[in-house]
Scaffold this motif. Structure first.
Motif, PDB file in Angstrom:
ATOM      1  N   PHE A 340      15.041  -3.025  21.597  1.00 16.44           N
ATOM      2  CA  PHE A 340      16.116  -3.701  21.408  1.00 16.44           C
ATOM      3  C   PHE A 340      16.486  -4.491  22.545  1.00 16.44           C
ATOM      4  O   PHE A 340      16.731  -4.121  23.811  1.00 16.44           O
ATOM      5  CB  PHE A 340      17.514  -2.857  21.109  1.00 16.44           C
ATOM      6  CG  PHE A 340      18.691  -3.419  20.886  1.00 16.44           C
ATOM      7  CD1 PHE A 340      19.015  -4.051  19.927  1.00 16.44           C
ATOM      8  CD2 PHE A 340      19.590  -3.388  22.087  1.00 16.44           C
ATOM      9  CE1 PHE A 340      20.471  -4.815  19.732  1.00 16.44           C
ATOM     10  CE2 PHE A 340      20.796  -4.215  21.861  1.00 16.44           C
ATOM     11  CZ  PHE A 340      21.112  -4.937  20.830  1.00 16.44           C
ATOM     12  N   ALA A 342      19.635  -7.439  23.410  1.00 18.02           N
ATOM     13  CA  ALA A 342      20.683  -8.197  22.815  1.00 18.02           C
ATOM     14  C   ALA A 342      20.399  -9.712  23.433  1.00 18.02           C
ATOM     15  O   ALA A 342      20.069 -10.093  24.277  1.00 18.02           O
ATOM     16  CB  ALA A 342      22.107  -7.454  23.376  1.00 18.02           C
ATOM     17  N   TYR A 343      21.078 -10.474  22.320  1.00 12.13           N
ATOM     18  CA  TYR A 343      21.304 -11.939  22.807  1.00 12.13           C
ATOM     19  C   TYR A 343      22.560 -12.027  23.795  1.00 12.13           C
ATOM     20  O   TYR A 343      23.547 -11.510  23.768  1.00 12.13           O
ATOM     21  CB  TYR A 343      21.527 -12.782  21.608  1.00 12.13           C
ATOM     22  CG  TYR A 343      20.101 -13.058  20.859  1.00 12.13           C
ATOM     23  CD1 TYR A 343      19.410 -14.270  21.095  1.00 12.13           C
ATOM     24  CD2 TYR A 343      19.756 -11.996  19.779  1.00 12.13           C
ATOM     25  CE1 TYR A 343      18.242 -14.669  20.636  1.00 12.13           C
ATOM     26  CE2 TYR A 343      18.395 -12.325  19.226  1.00 12.13           C
ATOM     27  CZ  TYR A 343      17.714 -13.579  19.622  1.00 12.13           C
ATOM     28  OH  TYR A 343      16.400 -13.706  18.928  1.00 12.13           O
ATOM     29  N   PRO A 348      26.692  -6.212  24.289  1.00 10.39           N
ATOM     30  CA  PRO A 348      25.778  -5.620  23.598  1.00 10.39           C
ATOM     31  C   PRO A 348      25.899  -4.431  23.387  1.00 10.39           C
ATOM     32  O   PRO A 348      25.140  -3.748  22.659  1.00 10.39           O
ATOM     33  CB  PRO A 348      24.575  -6.036  24.542  1.00 10.39           C
ATOM     34  CG  PRO A 348      25.499  -5.564  26.048  1.00 10.39           C
ATOM     35  CD  PRO A 348      26.780  -6.365  25.654  1.00 10.39           C
ATOM     36  N   ARG A 349      26.907  -3.598  23.591  1.00  8.30           N
ATOM     37  CA  ARG A 349      27.058  -2.086  23.749  1.00  8.30           C
ATOM     38  C   ARG A 349      27.249  -1.615  22.263  1.00  8.30           C
ATOM     39  O   ARG A 349      26.395  -0.457  22.041  1.00  8.30           O
ATOM     40  CB  ARG A 349      27.995  -1.747  24.573  1.00  8.30           C
ATOM     41  CG  ARG A 349      27.784  -1.911  26.021  1.00  8.30           C
ATOM     42  CD  ARG A 349      29.157  -1.498  27.080  1.00  8.30           C
ATOM     43  NE  ARG A 349      30.179  -2.588  26.712  1.00  8.30           N
ATOM     44  CZ  ARG A 349      31.322  -2.337  27.249  1.00  8.30           C
ATOM     45  NH1 ARG A 349      31.413  -1.278  28.064  1.00  8.30           N
ATOM     46  NH2 ARG A 349      32.495  -3.339  26.996  1.00  8.30           N
ATOM     47  N   ARG A 350      27.928  -2.358  21.388  1.00  8.41           N
ATOM     48  CA  ARG A 350      28.061  -1.581  20.053  1.00  8.41           C
ATOM     49  C   ARG A 350      26.759  -1.631  19.187  1.00  8.41           C
ATOM     50  O   ARG A 350      26.392  -0.618  18.684  1.00  8.41           O
ATOM     51  CB  ARG A 350      29.119  -2.257  19.212  1.00  8.41           C
ATOM     52  CG  ARG A 350      29.489  -1.818  17.990  1.00  8.41           C
ATOM     53  CD  ARG A 350      30.063  -0.634  17.742  1.00  8.41           C
ATOM     54  NE  ARG A 350      29.987   0.058  16.648  1.00  8.41           N
ATOM     55  CZ  ARG A 350      30.892   1.292  16.158  1.00  8.41           C
ATOM     56  NH1 ARG A 350      31.739   1.676  17.221  1.00  8.41           N
ATOM     57  NH2 ARG A 350      30.634   1.580  14.918  1.00  8.41           N
ATOM     58  N   GLU A 351      26.176  -2.742  19.401  1.00  9.59           N
ATOM     59  CA  GLU A 351      24.841  -2.901  18.462  1.00  9.59           C
ATOM     60  C   GLU A 351      23.843  -2.005  19.091  1.00  9.59           C
ATOM     61  O   GLU A 351      23.024  -1.248  18.481  1.00  9.59           O
ATOM     62  CB  GLU A 351      24.306  -4.328  18.721  1.00  9.59           C
ATOM     63  CG  GLU A 351      23.225  -4.770  17.706  1.00  9.59           C
ATOM     64  CD  GLU A 351      23.026  -6.130  17.619  1.00  9.59           C
ATOM     65  OE1 GLU A 351      21.649  -6.430  16.882  1.00  9.59           O
ATOM     66  OE2 GLU A 351      23.535  -6.765  18.264  1.00  9.59           O
ATOM     67  N   LEU A 352      23.719  -1.813  20.501  1.00 10.84           N
ATOM     68  CA  LEU A 352      22.728  -1.177  21.084  1.00 10.84           C
ATOM     69  C   LEU A 352      22.993   0.352  20.648  1.00 10.84           C
ATOM     70  O   LEU A 352      21.863   0.976  20.366  1.00 10.84           O
ATOM     71  CB  LEU A 352      22.879  -1.175  22.603  1.00 10.84           C
ATOM     72  CG  LEU A 352      21.839  -0.422  23.601  1.00 10.84           C
ATOM     73  CD1 LEU A 352      21.306  -1.386  24.803  1.00 10.84           C
ATOM     74  CD2 LEU A 352      22.325   0.935  23.929  1.00 10.84           C
ATOM     75  N   CYS A 353      24.078   0.757  20.775  1.00  8.26           N
ATOM     76  CA  CYS A 353      24.351   1.944  20.232  1.00  8.26           C
ATOM     77  C   CYS A 353      24.224   2.443  18.762  1.00  8.26           C
ATOM     78  O   CYS A 353      23.354   3.581  18.516  1.00  8.26           O
ATOM     79  CB  CYS A 353      25.854   2.440  20.500  1.00  8.26           C
ATOM     80  SG  CYS A 353      26.320   2.742  22.334  1.00  8.26           S
ATOM     81  N   GLU A 354      24.402   1.685  17.961  1.00 13.08           N
ATOM     82  CA  GLU A 354      24.125   1.727  16.509  1.00 13.08           C
ATOM     83  C   GLU A 354      22.504   1.657  16.239  1.00 13.08           C
ATOM     84  O   GLU A 354      22.090   2.712  15.359  1.00 13.08           O
ATOM     85  CB  GLU A 354      24.785   0.968  15.814  1.00 13.08           C
ATOM     86  CG  GLU A 354      26.277   0.618  15.680  1.00 13.08           C
ATOM     87  CD  GLU A 354      26.956  -0.573  15.068  1.00 13.08           C
ATOM     88  OE1 GLU A 354      28.130  -0.541  14.504  1.00 13.08           O
ATOM     89  OE2 GLU A 354      26.336  -1.305  14.874  1.00 13.08           O
ATOM     90  N   ARG A 355      22.063   0.756  16.816  1.00 16.13           N
ATOM     91  CA  ARG A 355      20.493   0.547  16.656  1.00 16.13           C
ATOM     92  C   ARG A 355      19.765   1.887  17.440  1.00 16.13           C
ATOM     93  O   ARG A 355      18.897   2.502  16.769  1.00 16.13           O
ATOM     94  CB  ARG A 355      19.947  -0.446  17.510  1.00 16.13           C
ATOM     95  CG  ARG A 355      20.125  -1.901  16.719  1.00 16.13           C
ATOM     96  CD  ARG A 355      19.294  -1.995  15.315  1.00 16.13           C
ATOM     97  NE  ARG A 355      17.785  -2.032  16.074  1.00 16.13           N
ATOM     98  CZ  ARG A 355      17.090  -3.093  16.483  1.00 16.13           C
ATOM     99  NH1 ARG A 355      17.874  -4.231  16.570  1.00 16.13           N
ATOM    100  NH2 ARG A 355      16.067  -3.081  16.978  1.00 16.13           N
ATOM    101  N   GLU A 358      20.260   4.859  15.074  1.00 14.43           N
ATOM    102  CA  GLU A 358      19.196   4.673  14.132  1.00 14.43           C
ATOM    103  C   GLU A 358      17.636   4.986  14.536  1.00 14.43           C
ATOM    104  O   GLU A 358      16.979   5.785  13.497  1.00 14.43           O
ATOM    105  CB  GLU A 358      19.208   3.333  13.497  1.00 14.43           C
ATOM    106  CG  GLU A 358      20.322   2.958  12.501  1.00 14.43           C
ATOM    107  CD  GLU A 358      20.579   1.317  12.444  1.00 14.43           C
ATOM    108  OE1 GLU A 358      19.624   0.793  12.480  1.00 14.43           O
ATOM    109  OE2 GLU A 358      21.639   1.145  11.938  1.00 14.43           O
TER     110      GLU A 358
END
Length: 497
Positions: A340, A342-343, A348-355, A358
């Motif tokens: 992962f 981030a752009y 970036p933290r929320r998307e990083l954690c969700e990914r 998963e």
């Protein structure tokens, strides 16, 4: 006439020889001693602080003719400009530019020196004492002397609040008390800087305090290689200086000291010859027995900006923007990879954690390298996102630190040089594997470069952005692939015992 700036003066406070060498032997300076990340942070903080007191005028830098800066400063003062940044003055060859000069009127001013640090250090007091000395000798009434530092308790919410980001510390009393010290130091420097002969100043604690000196290799060039200053195993720099002053310099000399630690002796034996690795199989097996499948290998990349980049972040807080995951779903299975990145420009933290939640299944074992970093970031992000906290803590609870067997020297060999960082261990264990050589990567070779690349990407056009994303992904991928290979090595050693 001696010619000094405030930076040259503070380097002379640390060591007059440093100043002499910068003038007479500049080619001997070792650029690797420069902390470019700190320099970049200082520039960013300095630029932002210019607006601390509202509207300001900045004096344009003129390297070729500093006199233009002095003339412009005089004009701005006479025209009543309240806040002048990089206000420049000269007295008897002593030049200084004040970060922020507040014009109080009637020939009265206040000096504000901006630092990217979060606390006031003694060398900063020498810096402002020099500025205070120059201005007072020009007949200017210095009513206030302040050091501006970053308040690391500030939490960003919306636009940056300069009055909360910065903390202003009144140091006029300290600056005034050092007035005579500045005069004495300048008098001491005049004959040194006017001489063609190198000053006879020996190696000492000043070589690395308050800053690492870029001339250290030059000043130690006559010492045997390797020597006491190359030793890393639990020998403090103060102790190394004690050895040096006793004439205990070479590795052979050090081994004659009955009080030398066993770890230091081990390092010397390996770095002095080509002997087999020292192996403690029981410690290695104990570590291997703590692992289970699915087995994941995780590495984060992060940015820690003095100016908080996103809401709900503090100055110099580590913000994870990337991870790499190598993994085995079962023992003996195929090595797979996920990643992962981030752009830039958005938190970036929320998307990083969700990914991450998963990508790492529940009940997995996750290998990291350096237990002080990834677990701390997981706790911070769990506090930020309560709805993800249980999963993040579950991943954290399954983490195992691959650095442990190397820090305990269960595997120790030539090339580690007494250190157990992955950048030391990997080339020592695999000295001839180009696939594991960070030097063979393009553009991004270490964590500092990764951080800077992420920041630079905020200003790139789409094509350049994608090109550099690829370099970042390759770098982080190597970090986790390196841990895979190191684990394989430990398994090989354990199986062969």
């Amino acid at each position: 006439m001696i010619n000094l700036s405030k930076s040259k003066y503070t380097s002379a406070v640390q060591c007059p020889k440093m100043l002499w060498l910068s003038k007479n032997r500049p080619e001997e300076f070792d650029d690797s001693e420069l902390n470019t990340a700190v320099l970049a942070a200082g520039s960013e903080i300095g630029d932002l602080a210019m607006g601390l007191f509202g509207e300001y005028v900045e004096v344009s830098f003129d390297k070729e003719n500093p006199g233009n800066m002095i003339t412009e400063t005089k004009r701005l003062l006479e025209s009543g400009v309240k806040n002048i940044c990089e206000a420049s003055f000269s007295y008897n060859g002593l030049f200084c530019s004040v970060d922020i000069l507040r014009n109080l009127g009637d020939n009265k001013v206040a000096i504000y020196e901006v630092k990217s640090s979060t606390s006031v250090k003694d060398i900063y007091l020498d810096d402002v004492a020099y500025q205070n000395y120059v201005l007072r000798n020009l007949g200017i009434d210095v009513e206030g002397v302040f050091i501006v530092v970053v308040d690391n308790t500030y939490v960003r919410h919306g636009d940056i609040e300069l009055d909360k980001l910065f903390k202003i510390v009144d140091v006029k009393e300290e600056a005034d008390s050092r007035y005579d010290d500045v005069a004495s130091k300048i008098a001491e420097l005049e004959p040194i800087m006017g001489s063609d002969s190198e000053p006879s100043i020996g190696i000492g604690l000043h070589c690395h305090k308050p800053y690492d000196c870029g001339f250290f290799k030059y000043c130690t060039r006559a010492l045997p290689k390797p020597n006491v200053f190359d030793l890393n195993s639990k020998v403090s720099y103060k102790k190394k200086i004690d050895y040096y002053r006793q004439g205990i310099v070479s590795y052979e000399d050090l081994l004659s000291d009955p009080q030398l630690s066993e770890q230091a002796k081990q390092e010397i034996r390996h770095e002095s010859g080509n002997i087999p690795a020292d192996v403690n199989v029981s410690v290695i097996k104990r570590f291997l027995d703590s692992l289970w499948y699915p087995l994941y290998f995780l590495d984060f990349e992060s940015v820690a900006s003095g100016v908080p980049l996103f809401d709900n972040s503090k100055p110099y807080q580590q913000i994870c923007f990337q991870y790499s995951l190598h993994y085995y779903e079962e023992e003996g299975g195929e090595l797979k990879h996920k990643e992962f990145l981030a752009y830039p420009g958005i938190d970036p933290r929320r998307e990083l954690c969700e990914r991450l939640c998963e990508d790492i299944p529940e009940g997995s074992c996750t290998i990291i390298y350096n237990k002080s970093f990834e677990p701390a970031r997981m706790e911070e992000m769990a506090a930020l996102f309560p709805d993800l906290a249980d999963r993040l803590y579950e991943i954290k609870s399954g983490m195992r630190d691959l650095a442990e067997p190397f820090s305990e020297r269960a595997y120790f060999c030539k090339g580690m040089k007494g250190r157990h960082t992955i950048k030391n261990v990997l080339p020592a264990v695999f000295p001839d594997d180009p696939e594991l050589d960070y030097h063979n990567l393009e553009r991004v070779h270490n964590g500092g470069e990764a951080t800077q690349m992420y920041l630079d990407m905020m200003k790139m056009d789409p094509e350049e952005l994608e090109e550099n994303r690829a370099h970042l992904l390759k770098y982080c991928c190597l970090d986790t692939y390196a841990t895979v290979k190191l684990l394989d090595k430990l398994k090989e050693v354990a199986a062969g015992s």
